[in-house]
Design an enzyme around this catalytic site. Structure first.
Site, short mmCIF file in Angstrom:
data_model
loop_
_atom_site.label_atom_id
_atom_site.label_comp_id
_atom_site.label_asym_id
_atom_site.label_seq_id
_atom_site.Cartn_x
_atom_site.Cartn_y
_atom_site.Cartn_z
N CYS A 1 -13.74 -18.07 87.12
CA CYS A 1 -13.39 -18.89 85.98
C CYS A 1 -14.22 -18.54 84.81
O CYS A 1 -15.36 -18.39 84.73
CB CYS A 1 -13.57 -20.27 86.23
SG CYS A 1 -12.18 -20.95 87.39
N LEU A 2 -13.74 -18.37 83.56
CA LEU A 2 -14.12 -18.24 82.38
C LEU A 2 -15.11 -19.60 81.87
O LEU A 2 -14.74 -20.45 82.08
CB LEU A 2 -13.32 -18.17 81.02
CG LEU A 2 -12.33 -16.73 81.58
CD1 LEU A 2 -11.52 -16.40 80.35
CD2 LEU A 2 -13.34 -15.36 81.64
#
Length: 103
Positions: A102-103
């Site tokens: 996940c960013l």
């Protein structure tokens, strides 16, 4: 209670987690926590403590579908409820580390 957070705001130690953390975090995200949210958060914590992993989106959807139900266990519902990154938002609420991809 003072929570130890990492530089992204995630709880440093998942064992420090409690419902106060959930409500503080949800308030910061402008979310009102419902019974379904609590079930999803608990399912995510169970997954983490079983597999030592904060699930990314696909395993998250599959796990929610199996543990909470098909209405909530789909990516559209999760994105409508928790924004464009449900895995990240739910990991934060559940007091877990940010999922790896996940960013």
């Amino acid at each position: 209670m003072a929570y130890e957070r990492d530089h992204l705001g995630f709880l440093q130690d998942a064992r420090q987690w409690d419902m106060q953390w959930v409500h503080q975090s949800a308030e910061a995200l402008n979310l009102e926590i419902t019974d379904i949210d609590e079930q999803i958060i608990q399912a995510l914590r169970d997954f983490y403590f079983e597999y030592d992993l904060s699930p990314a989106m696909r395993p998250l959807v599959k796990h929610i579908k199996q543990t909470v139900g098909p209405d909530q266990g789909n990516s559209i519902w999760l994105m409508q409820r928790y924004g464009e990154s449900p895995a990240r938002t739910l990991a934060l609420l559940a007091g877990l580390p940010k999922p790896k991809n996940c960013l």
